[in-house]
Design a protein around this motif. Structure first.
Motif, PDB file in Angstrom:
ATOM      1  N   ASP A 125     -34.552 100.293  81.840  1.00  0.00           N
ATOM      2  CA  ASP A 125     -35.702 101.022  82.378  1.00  0.00           C
ATOM      3  C   ASP A 125     -36.725 100.038  82.932  1.00  0.00           C
ATOM      4  OD1 ASP A 125     -37.045 103.346  83.034  1.00  0.00           O
ATOM      5  OD2 ASP A 125     -38.144 103.451  81.149  1.00  0.00           O
ATOM      6  N   HIS A 126     -36.199  98.987  83.559  1.00  0.00           N
ATOM      7  CA  HIS A 126     -37.073  97.930  84.071  1.00  0.00           C
ATOM      8  C   HIS A 126     -36.279  97.091  85.069  1.00  0.00           C
ATOM      9  CE1 HIS A 126     -40.878  95.710  83.590  1.00  0.00           C
ATOM     10  NE2 HIS A 126     -40.176  94.634  83.892  1.00  0.00           N
ATOM     11  N   SER A 127     -36.908  96.722  86.169  1.00  0.00           N
ATOM     12  CA  SER A 127     -36.249  95.874  87.151  1.00  0.00           C
ATOM     13  C   SER A 127     -36.575  94.407  86.887  1.00  0.00           C
ATOM     14  CB  SER A 127     -36.686  96.250  88.573  1.00  0.00           C
ATOM     15  OG  SER A 127     -38.086  96.106  88.710  1.00  0.00           O
ATOM     16  N   THR A 128     -35.720  93.529  87.377  1.00  0.00           N
ATOM     17  CA  THR A 128     -35.922  92.101  87.174  1.00  0.00           C
ATOM     18  C   THR A 128     -35.289  91.353  88.337  1.00  0.00           C
ATOM     19  OG1 THR A 128     -35.741  90.310  85.550  1.00  0.00           O
ATOM     20  CG2 THR A 128     -33.792  91.690  85.873  1.00  0.00           C
ATOM     21  N   THR A 129     -35.485  90.032  88.373  1.00  0.00           N
ATOM     22  CA  THR A 129     -34.845  89.211  89.393  1.00  0.00           C
ATOM     23  C   THR A 129     -33.556  88.641  88.840  1.00  0.00           C
ATOM     24  OG1 THR A 129     -35.063  87.230  90.773  1.00  0.00           O
ATOM     25  CG2 THR A 129     -36.204  87.202  88.652  1.00  0.00           C
ATOM     26  N   TRP A 130     -32.529  88.584  89.678  1.00  0.00           N
ATOM     27  CA  TRP A 130     -31.232  88.060  89.263  1.00  0.00           C
ATOM     28  C   TRP A 130     -30.977  86.683  89.860  1.00  0.00           C
ATOM     29  CZ3 TRP A 130     -28.335  90.450  85.580  1.00  0.00           C
ATOM     30  CH2 TRP A 130     -28.757  91.747  85.222  1.00  0.00           C
ATOM     31  N   ASP A 131     -31.953  86.179  90.584  1.00  0.00           N
ATOM     32  CA  ASP A 131     -31.873  84.809  91.106  1.00  0.00           C
ATOM     33  C   ASP A 131     -32.459  83.878  90.050  1.00  0.00           C
ATOM     34  OD1 ASP A 131     -31.585  82.592  92.690  1.00  0.00           O
ATOM     35  OD2 ASP A 131     -33.398  82.976  93.874  1.00  0.00           O
ATOM     36  N   ALA A 188     -26.133  85.399  83.705  1.00  0.00           N
ATOM     37  CA  ALA A 188     -25.786  84.469  84.784  1.00  0.00           C
ATOM     38  C   ALA A 188     -25.241  83.162  84.230  1.00  0.00           C
ATOM     39  CB  ALA A 188     -27.020  84.208  85.654  1.00  0.00           C
ATOM     40  N   ASN A 189     -25.878  82.617  83.200  1.00  0.00           N
ATOM     41  CA  ASN A 189     -25.427  81.342  82.636  1.00  0.00           C
ATOM     42  C   ASN A 189     -24.112  81.491  81.879  1.00  0.00           C
ATOM     43  OD1 ASN A 189     -27.458  78.924  82.886  1.00  0.00           O
ATOM     44  ND2 ASN A 189     -28.722  80.763  82.686  1.00  0.00           N
ATOM     45  N   SER A 190     -23.899  82.650  81.259  1.00  0.00           N
ATOM     46  CA  SER A 190     -22.628  82.878  80.563  1.00  0.00           C
ATOM     47  C   SER A 190     -21.471  82.879  81.548  1.00  0.00           C
ATOM     48  CB  SER A 190     -22.678  84.206  79.797  1.00  0.00           C
ATOM     49  OG  SER A 190     -23.619  84.155  78.745  1.00  0.00           O
ATOM     50  N   VAL A 191     -21.658  83.526  82.697  1.00  0.00           N
ATOM     51  CA  VAL A 191     -20.615  83.525  83.723  1.00  0.00           C
ATOM     52  C   VAL A 191     -20.389  82.117  84.243  1.00  0.00           C
ATOM     53  CG1 VAL A 191     -20.039  84.308  86.053  1.00  0.00           C
ATOM     54  CG2 VAL A 191     -20.975  85.929  84.386  1.00  0.00           C
ATOM     55  N   ALA A 202     -16.691  82.898  95.834  1.00  0.00           N
ATOM     56  CA  ALA A 202     -17.076  84.277  95.527  1.00  0.00           C
ATOM     57  C   ALA A 202     -17.372  85.029  96.813  1.00  0.00           C
ATOM     58  CB  ALA A 202     -18.296  84.283  94.613  1.00  0.00           C
ATOM     59  N   LEU A 203     -17.003  86.296  96.844  1.00  0.00           N
ATOM     60  CA  LEU A 203     -17.197  87.098  98.052  1.00  0.00           C
ATOM     61  C   LEU A 203     -18.654  87.462  98.277  1.00  0.00           C
ATOM     62  CD1 LEU A 203     -14.104  89.503  97.944  1.00  0.00           C
ATOM     63  CD2 LEU A 203     -14.402  87.384  99.236  1.00  0.00           C
ATOM     64  N   ASP A 204     -19.433  87.513  97.210  1.00  0.00           N
ATOM     65  CA  ASP A 204     -20.856  87.801  97.329  1.00  0.00           C
ATOM     66  C   ASP A 204     -21.546  87.248  96.084  1.00  0.00           C
ATOM     67  OD1 ASP A 204     -20.876  89.908  95.206  1.00  0.00           O
ATOM     68  OD2 ASP A 204     -19.678  91.020  96.676  1.00  0.00           O
ATOM     69  N   THR A 205     -22.814  87.553  95.935  1.00  0.00           N
ATOM     70  CA  THR A 205     -23.594  86.978  94.826  1.00  0.00           C
ATOM     71  C   THR A 205     -23.629  87.862  93.583  1.00  0.00           C
ATOM     72  OG1 THR A 205     -25.635  87.970  95.685  1.00  0.00           O
ATOM     73  CG2 THR A 205     -25.075  85.745  96.448  1.00  0.00           C
TER      74      THR A 205
END
Length: 414
Positions: A125-131, A188-191, A202-205
């Motif tokens: 229930d909250h947005s965040t940055t994935w960069d 992100a760090n786990s991946v 990778a085909l995309d981000t």
């Protein structure tokens, strides 16, 4: 029309009631969900006079006035913990009539066309940055060096969470912004820490696209990335599983989000939870050669078939149905897998094993595209982190330390 109550300063939205003669009523099932009890308990309340059942012409079953249910809910929520927390009210995931919903959205529909990251934000229930900022490359090399050749993806994820937590001096911040940013960093760090099995870019981000070459040597395509994203979405949360309860206990003691995820991973790391998908993978792999022998071996060894049946679903697992249907329509990979799955259905039915669940669907995905033997478990763990974070955000707003079961001593008396 909706009814709201307040608890801990937060509004709780109730199911839409039925209006009759100036009063609002809820069905037995709705009352059970509001109070967090079984329907039998609702009938017990009625028999004791705590609730008054009503009947309305044209409506089947007993109904209960919202104001009475509200009074019971307020009395229950105002009492101090009574040894065991019997009810955990949540607005995150609903399991009803063999369907799965995330905050009111059908998870199987979301899985078809929504990125995992977007579904995670829906759960939070909250947005965040994935960069997000990744750990230094030397840290990933050190994590890799600590892993034996047969190391599992789940163990890598555990190490990443521990490293991130130890490097974060502000890890106990509990604002939604802080929690979600850290959650995105954990994922992100786990991946990134998982070893690359292919040098294909990778085909995309998206997280699914970045995860694929760390699970499979087969060339990624848009369709295959969509299948992996679908699996991540479908496994993101499943109400109060053992891993989720463990995560909420950590949040209740005000552990950091890293501690919450670590607790969830600890409960998931077992053959009855996350490891069940690995067992299903081994079974399905054997079944591609000789399905009858594979079933007989499992029944002789354990009396059950991995990847079959469920403690919540009664007729079918919507996650499994959705993913297996998509796999049927997919191309490439091991062409024996899906015919084996189809051939297993009548055999499993005759063996009394029950319907195929999400563990079997994850196993089929992993086996179809030549993924590592523990890939299904890795997908499950990464996916479920999103759900644990959602439950942590919710639990941080509840009274602290409310999980305090009372032991019943049966040992030697002093």
């Amino acid at each position: 029309m909706t009814t709201e109550i307040r608890r801990g300063g937060h509004r709780r939205r109730w199911p839409t009631p039925l209006r009759h003669d100036g009063r609002d009523y809820l069905t037995t099932a709705q009352v059970a969900r509001v109070l967090g009890v079984k329907t039998q308990t609702v009938y017990a309340y009625a028999s004791r006079g705590t609730l008054t059942s009503a009947r309305i012409d044209g409506v089947s079953g007993s109904l209960f006035a919202v104001d009475e249910v509200d009074a019971v809910a307020r009395r229950s929520s105002s009492r101090p913990p009574a040894g065991v927390v019997e009810r955990i009210r949540t607005q995150i995931t609903l399991l009803e009539n063999d369907h799965l919903y995330y905050r009111g959205h059908d998870a199987t529909v979301l899985a078809g066309d929504t990125r995992f990251e977007t579904v995670a934000e829906l759960l939070w229930d909250h947005s965040t940055t994935w960069d997000v900022k990744l750990l230094p490359a030397k840290v990933f090399r050190q994590i890799s060096a600590l892993q034996p050749p047969t190391g599992r993806g789940v163990d890598t994820i555990k190490m990443v969470v521990d490293v991130l937590g130890s490097r974060d001096a502000s890890r106990h911040q509990r604002s939604p912004d802080a929690i979600c940013a850290r959650a995105a960093g954990i994922l992100a760090n786990s991946v990134e820490a998982l070893p690359l099995l292919s040098d294909k870019p990778a085909l995309d981000t998206s997280l699914a696209a970045r995860l694929w070459p760390r699970l499979s040597t087969i060339t990624p395509t848009r369709q295959r990335i969509r299948l992996l994203n679908m699996a991540l979405v479908l496994l993101a949360d499943h109400d109060l599983t053992s891993g989720t309860v463990a995560a909420r206990v950590a949040a209740s003691s005000r552990g950091s989000i890293y501690s919450v995820v670590t607790s969830g991973l600890g409960a998931l790391d077992g053959s009855l939870h996350g490891g069940a998908s690995t067992l299903a993978y081994r079974f399905l792999r054997e079944a591609t050669t000789n399905p009858t022998a594979a079933i007989s071996m499992e029944l002789e060894a354990s009396g059950s078939i991995p990847g079959c049946g469920h403690v919540v679903y009664t007729d079918h697992d919507p996650r499994s149905d959705t993913l297996l249907t998509a796999l049927d329509d997919a191309s490439g990979g091991n062409r024996k897998v899906m015919p084996t799955v189809a051939g297993l259905r009548p055999l499993l039915d005759r063996a009394g094993a029950g319907f195929m669940n999400s563990d079997m669907a994850l196993a089929a995905l992993a086996l179809r595209y030549d993924m590592a033997p523990d890939a299904a478990e890795t997908i499950f763990a990464l996916s479920r982190i999103a759900g644990w974070v959602a439950h942590a955000i919710e639990e941080y707003n509840e009274p602290q330390l409310r999980f305090r079961p009372e032991g019943v001593y049966v040992g030697i008396r002093p």
